[in-house]
Design a protein around this motif. Structure first.
Motif, PDB file in Angstrom:
ATOM      1  N   ALA A 207       0.806  -1.217   0.000  1.00  0.00           N
ATOM      2  CA  ALA A 207       0.000   0.000   0.000  1.00  0.00           C
ATOM      3  C   ALA A 207       0.836   1.261   0.000  1.00  0.00           C
ATOM      4  O   ALA A 207       0.370   2.318  -0.402  1.00  0.00           O
ATOM      5  CB  ALA A 207      -0.939   0.004   1.207  1.00  0.00           C
TER       6      ALA A 207
ATOM      7  N   SER B 132       6.642   2.396   2.860  1.00  0.00           N
ATOM      8  CA  SER B 132       7.102   1.746   4.089  1.00  0.00           C
ATOM      9  C   SER B 132       6.922   0.234   3.962  1.00  0.00           C
ATOM     10  O   SER B 132       7.796  -0.547   4.346  1.00  0.00           O
ATOM     11  CB  SER B 132       6.295   2.224   5.301  1.00  0.00           C
TER      12      SER B 132
ATOM     13  N   SER C 251       8.491  -9.220  27.683  1.00  0.00           N
ATOM     14  CA  SER C 251       7.382  -8.844  28.557  1.00  0.00           C
ATOM     15  C   SER C 251       6.113  -9.532  28.101  1.00  0.00           C
ATOM     16  O   SER C 251       5.939  -9.859  26.931  1.00  0.00           O
ATOM     17  CB  SER C 251       7.190  -7.322  28.559  1.00  0.00           C
ATOM     18  N   GLY C 252       5.230  -9.738  29.063  1.00  0.00           N
ATOM     19  CA  GLY C 252       3.954 -10.381  28.763  1.00  0.00           C
ATOM     20  C   GLY C 252       3.156  -9.600  27.729  1.00  0.00           C
ATOM     21  O   GLY C 252       2.544 -10.171  26.837  1.00  0.00           O
ATOM     22  N   GLY C 253       3.212  -8.268  27.855  1.00  0.00           N
ATOM     23  CA  GLY C 253       2.469  -7.433  26.925  1.00  0.00           C
ATOM     24  C   GLY C 253       2.915  -7.636  25.487  1.00  0.00           C
ATOM     25  O   GLY C 253       2.095  -7.739  24.573  1.00  0.00           O
ATOM     26  N   HIS C 254       4.220  -7.741  25.294  1.00  0.00           N
ATOM     27  CA  HIS C 254       4.713  -7.996  23.939  1.00  0.00           C
ATOM     28  C   HIS C 254       4.260  -9.361  23.447  1.00  0.00           C
ATOM     29  O   HIS C 254       4.005  -9.541  22.253  1.00  0.00           O
ATOM     30  CB  HIS C 254       6.243  -7.902  23.907  1.00  0.00           C
TER      31      HIS C 254
ATOM     32  N   VAL D 286       1.421 -10.780  24.213  1.00  0.00           N
ATOM     33  CA  VAL D 286       0.014 -10.638  23.826  1.00  0.00           C
ATOM     34  C   VAL D 286      -0.092  -9.944  22.468  1.00  0.00           C
ATOM     35  O   VAL D 286      -0.800 -10.388  21.565  1.00  0.00           O
ATOM     36  CB  VAL D 286      -0.763  -9.835  24.896  1.00  0.00           C
ATOM     37  N   VAL D 287       0.640  -8.856  22.327  1.00  0.00           N
ATOM     38  CA  VAL D 287       0.583  -8.072  21.095  1.00  0.00           C
ATOM     39  C   VAL D 287       1.077  -8.892  19.902  1.00  0.00           C
ATOM     40  O   VAL D 287       0.470  -8.893  18.828  1.00  0.00           O
ATOM     41  CB  VAL D 287       1.418  -6.779  21.259  1.00  0.00           C
TER      42      VAL D 287
ATOM     43  N   ASP E 242      -1.495 -11.581  19.040  1.00  0.00           N
ATOM     44  CA  ASP E 242      -2.578 -10.982  18.248  1.00  0.00           C
ATOM     45  C   ASP E 242      -2.181 -10.862  16.783  1.00  0.00           C
ATOM     46  O   ASP E 242      -2.939 -11.218  15.878  1.00  0.00           O
ATOM     47  CB  ASP E 242      -2.902  -9.562  18.761  1.00  0.00           C
TER      48      ASP E 242
ATOM     49  N   HIS F  87      -1.970 -14.183  15.027  1.00  0.00           N
ATOM     50  CA  HIS F  87      -3.317 -14.689  14.775  1.00  0.00           C
ATOM     51  C   HIS F  87      -3.970 -13.974  13.593  1.00  0.00           C
ATOM     52  O   HIS F  87      -4.582 -14.584  12.728  1.00  0.00           O
ATOM     53  CB  HIS F  87      -4.163 -14.537  16.041  1.00  0.00           C
TER      54      HIS F  87
ATOM     55  N   ARG G  99       8.261 -19.817  32.377  1.00  0.00           N
ATOM     56  CA  ARG G  99       6.984 -20.442  32.052  1.00  0.00           C
ATOM     57  C   ARG G  99       7.026 -21.041  30.652  1.00  0.00           C
ATOM     58  O   ARG G  99       7.409 -20.364  29.706  1.00  0.00           O
ATOM     59  CB  ARG G  99       5.840 -19.440  32.190  1.00  0.00           C
TER      60      ARG G  99
ATOM     61  N   THR H 185      12.711  -4.391  23.611  1.00  0.00           N
ATOM     62  CA  THR H 185      12.847  -2.952  23.807  1.00  0.00           C
ATOM     63  C   THR H 185      13.956  -2.752  24.829  1.00  0.00           C
ATOM     64  O   THR H 185      14.082  -3.555  25.740  1.00  0.00           O
ATOM     65  CB  THR H 185      11.551  -2.360  24.389  1.00  0.00           C
TER      66      THR H 185
ATOM     67  N   ILE I 187      13.080  -1.817  19.689  1.00  0.00           N
ATOM     68  CA  ILE I 187      12.796  -0.406  19.910  1.00  0.00           C
ATOM     69  C   ILE I 187      13.796   0.102  20.937  1.00  0.00           C
ATOM     70  O   ILE I 187      14.021  -0.547  21.957  1.00  0.00           O
ATOM     71  CB  ILE I 187      11.345  -0.225  20.423  1.00  0.00           C
TER      72      ILE I 187
ATOM     73  N   ASP J 190       8.254  -2.370  14.525  1.00  0.00           N
ATOM     74  CA  ASP J 190       6.916  -2.652  14.992  1.00  0.00           C
ATOM     75  C   ASP J 190       6.584  -4.113  14.705  1.00  0.00           C
ATOM     76  O   ASP J 190       6.766  -4.594  13.586  1.00  0.00           O
ATOM     77  CB  ASP J 190       5.972  -1.732  14.218  1.00  0.00           C
TER      78      ASP J 190
ATOM     79  N   ASP K 131       3.734  -5.571  14.514  1.00  0.00           N
ATOM     80  CA  ASP K 131       2.611  -5.665  13.576  1.00  0.00           C
ATOM     81  C   ASP K 131       3.092  -5.641  12.139  1.00  0.00           C
ATOM     82  O   ASP K 131       2.692  -6.450  11.303  1.00  0.00           O
ATOM     83  CB  ASP K 131       1.701  -4.450  13.778  1.00  0.00           C
TER      84      ASP K 131
END
Lengths: 681, 681
Positions: B276, B279, B304-307, B309-310, B313, B316, B342, B379, B412, B432, B434
């Motif tokens: 598109a 970039s 980190s757990g947040g990374h 999850v992200v 996502d 998926h 874990r 990061t 990052i 990123d 994503d």
């Protein structure tokens, strides 16, 4: 909450003078950022940091700190919290993790923390978090090294459920030269959650844009209330888009609405802005640091035809219009450059070789009456071009308040000048025009939606928040067909005339009363269609008799066949985070193949119901598609509001499934033909 | 074409020693990049650049350069080109713009250039371009300053219709430390176009990934042929997504297929990858510099757990699976770190404090049998962490060829370390997750589609390339219903039995022959539906008589009513850039409201036709939806191939519109009920 952000003194528990000690890093961050208050490092090992003695206890520290930060083993937390309480500390941040590693002991530990906090009236943030950062105060409490030279105080705030994303945000804001006001890492949300801090930020004068990173909503309705109560943009990055939602059994219409779809709808309904990733969050912070775009007409200015085409594409994609420049505008450029310029928008200024003119052209564009916002694209490589670009950025920053229009600068350079550009002024610079245009669309959308409609989630609190059952048999029951139809009728949702019968005699009597043609269906059976328990359009007694003979069961429904109309479905489900939601779609293939479903968190009023109908891609079918007569949209809206009322009045209802509701012609109303209601036990 | 990229000597026309002279910048670029061949600056004013005299003419330069670059006023170009021809130069780049400012003279000028070039057998690139850059040779011909310290020779190539995007690409590749092989600025494409250079790059050993920036396809079928003939990824950024296409009158099914939709389909059909924006092009270059992802199973590793999850996502969203790590994998980490980790994927290594272990963990993950690729997110802020991250990147680079699996690093950091990381090795770093995951999906998609299906656009060249008429009346005519039905039948597309009649007597006779019920329609009329000229399901002679009486016109169609079946539409249109295309959709609301349309450039075979059907979102309707019997998909596919053959055999056909085609039950075939064919005059 004020003392989480503006404490006069801070005690940090768990500090030692080992270089790798996390508590030590916090203390050092505070020193580096010249935190103006007192800092008390507390730890059993003694020693000192930056001239401050590490004392063994709060007692030894003397005085009563406004805020305590705990970074000690989880098992020691209750005692320390007790100590804080005794001392009169009302604000505590537990940064320690490890709560979840203790498995069986965890709940005890959490319960202890809650009990002690309540007893001493302590507000607890965390555990498992990076605490609070307030750059205005030099209050920097994460236990990783933060350097003042990278950080800038500003007006964007973030509440984050993940520490990792706090880390990212600090680093990315450093790269973008983006000013932050407050960053709150809420961790496990044991007591305080996102809403407590959202409420604070909504009234915080230092914050003008609020970002939320969430993996779950603690109380989605409250978040909606707060977000819809403020003009500040609330930008939501909701991760954890559980695909599990899709696995729920298919017999429910409500299964069509995945949890993430509900989040999307709720965010939009409350006037929040949802982003897909942290880059988009940063871009939102950047665009909301500019004056809002209040109209769709853009001026696109660039140094090459290709950039014009690319930015034109992006503007078109976001639904913007290309502004008409005045003749004077072109003439002014022409005069100054002493040459020909093509009078177009996108405007190609590649032939303007005197780069000092760029800033003038930007200002002239902002002055144009038909221009609501300017997007200026420039790529450059040389040092001297870079100087002019920095000048342009400083001018744009100076003009920001003068014209109250956004000037969006997209600049690409080599890596030597990349950050020089970003640092040229307190003014955002975008890299990619696509990204910039998308951010600009958010600005336009937000300003167009002001004043926001306030969402009032006025249900009896807590009632809807019980966990929804995963399987019907577990903890819920299906209402009988009779109960279901009665409840719907009571709330004003018309049901096609029917009778519940147990014998062929009763069936024939009811059919005579109702009048043929009729439908004949098994009652109280979830799987009647699969079992052949539905017979439609029975034209006379013989047909009814034949249908009865072929069907098994104890009770049946004889029902008037509805006249032809547009089939729609209405469903209610209790979302675990947002409570009762309504979903609407046009029946048949559109819903099942295209998932053309619109959702709202309840209650809704006429305005929202109408918007739901209009947002449906299949909406034209109701307006009279391909020569069909228009359907009774007014009555459909009334049915939706009725269902909203029903659902909000009955917190014990888990799902409602009206499928189909037949929308008849204008003025002729709607008829529910089949419906199921499932209640919690 | 070789001499455009590997010339032994280069003549630059239009050079002076003024600092702002563009020709001078080209010469300086060549000197800066130590271009190993000879450089001849030519200009009327004399002087010298970097010790090289500026000579007044080619004659004065002596010898015969392999390549001439013209950066002189447009009006002087014919003479200079003539001079080049006489001298025996066969490769010329015209970088000068200004061709388009001359308005009326332009065509003469262009014609002169073409004539002279043909006469002397000169290949001409441009005009209005930045020429060619071949970093392998230090051949850097754009007339803006390029610094060697920012550029790196590598394996990604770009062909760009816009100079601005060439500029951007050089700058962005500098920021990403991305190696480029050849960059070609094709400008106005007066003689050579993208296909000439695509053909060259397909067989260029130095190039492994090819990017295309286009505002229009010069010959889309040829681009498809070339792209489908190579295993190299061809990444397409097609701008100029003209919304005008949407404004075409609505009576044509073919109007449903916007030009940009055709581009999307053609790109996919030929195994190219559409992006598109630039970039995304850069991210594609980055991902294709890694080994291909050949399976869907990813290892996600972060701090980190947040990374987690992200990234979960994002994985998926792109349809990836989370790989199962072996027990040994976890045990190895656990042993090394002497603590609990874990055993999950996404794997959180936030508790691994010895950062030297990171590179080992990466390698162990790559060694796992169930892992097809690794995404590693990190990061960091401190200098010392940065050292470890650089080490990790160098290790990943070293492992690249060992395991033949992609290791995607997302990092990052603050602005001081941002480019240090990018420069740590010849290995891409993403910002990123994503974006990285989206790029990885392209890699997977590409490797899964190999070997590519070759597209052979074997039509008689040129025939389809005449401009399509904008309005029917202008330059095209509508075939009569009789001709249309005959032509379709001839190609094996079954038409419901019909007769063309002019009187009620004929109508009744035909109806008797065909058998009731019949349809009765006005013939040869485009707007018959709006005029009430269509009557369906006439059950007997009386009904037919009544229908006849109410209708005006000269000739009519009496047609057998088709049995019930699934309505589909088939359309053909001549795209200006890709020639004849077929479009397929399921009739009724799906097509009209949802634009659920699939397109292919013709010809198609059985495989493509089947894929078209399957790609339709409404495809389940043909498989037997909600208990309906499955439709005759085999016969539908045969009809599509028949229509493809018909369209390819008749270059004079502009559009075909079979709407509806009724697909009957399995084994029962299809029936065309209504159709229009429009031919060019």
């Amino acid at each position: 909450m004020e003392q989480f952000f503006y404490p006069k003194s801070v005690a940090v528990f768990g500090v030692s003078d080992r270089p790798s000690n996390f508590g030590r890093i916090i203390v050092e961050n505070l020193l580096r950022f010249s935190f103006p208050g007192q800092v008390h490092p507390i730890g059993p090992g003694g020693g000192s940091i930056g001239g401050r003695d590490i004392v063994p206890s709060l007692e030894a520290a003397g005085g009563c700190p406004d805020l305590a930060i705990l970074l000690i083993p989880a098992a020691q937390i209750p005692d320390t919290l007790e100590e804080c309480g005794r001392k009169g500390i009302h604000h505590v941040i537990i940064e320690s993790g490890g709560f979840s590693e203790f498995a069986e002991e965890r709940e005890n530990l959490e319960e202890s923390v809650r009990r002690i906090a309540r007893a001493w009236e302590i507000k607890v943030l965390g555990p498992n978090c990076f605490g609070v950062t307030n750059l205005e105060q030099g209050l920097v409490l994460p236990f990783f090294i933060v350097e003042p030279r990278y950080m800038k105080s500003g007006a964007s705030a973030l509440i984050s459920q993940s520490g990792g994303l706090v880390y990212d945000t600090l680093m990315l804001s450093s790269c973008e030269n983006l000013g932050l006001s407050k960053v709150i890492s809420i961790g496990n949300k044991l007591m305080l959650n996102e809403n407590d801090f959202l409420e604070y930020l909504v009234s915080d004068a230092a914050t003008s844009t609020i970002g939320l990173y969430l993996e779950n909503f603690s109380d989605g309705r409250r978040t909606m209330e707060l977000a819809s109560s403020t003009h500040k943009p609330v930008v939501v990055l909701k991760a954890n888009r559980s695909p599990e939602g899709e696995k729920i059994a298919r017999f429910h219409t409500t299964a069509l609405a995945g949890d993430d779809h509900v989040v999307d709808s709720a965010v939009q309904q409350a006037g929040m802005i949802r982003v897909a990733n942290l880059s988009e969050m940063m871009d939102s912070f950047k665009i909301f640091s500019l004056p809002p775009l209040t109209g769709p007409r853009l001026a696109l200015i660039s140094r090459s035809g290709g950039h014009g085409v690319v930015s034109g594409d992006a503007a078109h994609r976001e639904g913007f219009e290309l502004a008409s420049f005045s003749r004077e505008f072109y003439e002014r450029i022409q005069e100054s450059k002493r040459g020909v310029i093509r009078a177009t928008n996108p405007l190609d200024i590649g032939d303007v070789y005197d780069l000092r003119l760029y800033a003038d052209i930007l200002e002239w564009a902002l002055q144009e009456q038909d221009v609501d916002g300017v997007v200026f694209i420039s790529t450059f490589s040389s040092e001297s071009d870079g100087q002019h670009m920095q000048e342009l950025i400083r001018r744009a920053a100076a003009l920001k308040h003068l014209y109250q229009k956004p000037a969006v600068l997209c600049m690409i350079s080599n890596r030597e000048q990349w950050f020089q550009i970003k640092l040229a002024a307190d003014f955002p610079v975008f890299d990619d025009v696509d990204t910039a245009m998308n951010a600009l669309a958010k600005s336009f959308h937000h300003s167009r939606n002001l004043p926001k409609r306030t969402f009032a989630g006025s249900l009896s609190r807590g009632a809807w928040r019980r966990t929804a059952p995963t399987r019907l048999a577990d903890s819920s029951r299906l209402m009988t067909t009779k109960e279901t139809f009665r409840l719907l009728s009571h709330y004003g949702l018309p049901v096609a005339d029917y009778g519940i019968v147990r014998s062929i005699g009763e069936a024939l009597r009811e059919a005579n009363r109702i009048g043929y043609p009729v439908a004949f269906k098994m009652a109280d059976d979830l799987h009647k269609t699969e079992k052949g328990g539905v017979r439609l359009d029975l034209k006379d007694a013989a047909a009814l008799q034949e249908a009865f003979t072929g069907m098994q069961g104890e009770s049946f429904v004889v029902q008037k066949m509805s006249p032809a109309g547009q089939e729609v479905i209405l469903g209610v489900k209790r979302d675990a985070e947002f409570g009762p939601v309504l979903l609407f779609g046009l029946g048949g293939t559109l819903v099942e193949l295209m998932r053309d479903i619109v959702i709202r968190v309840l209650p809704i009023d006429e305005y929202e119901a109408e918007r739901m109908v209009d947002e449906c891609k299949g909406a034209p079918l109701l307006r009279g598609f391909r020569g069909a007569p228009p359907a009774d949209r007014e009555n459909l809206v009334r049915c939706m509001i009725a269902l909203s009322r029903l659902a909000c009045d009955h917190p014990d209802i888990n799902t409602i499934d009206v499928n189909p509701l037949i929308v008849l012609g204008k003025g002729k109303g709607c008829l529910a033909v089949d419906a199921k209601i499932e209640t919690l036990l």
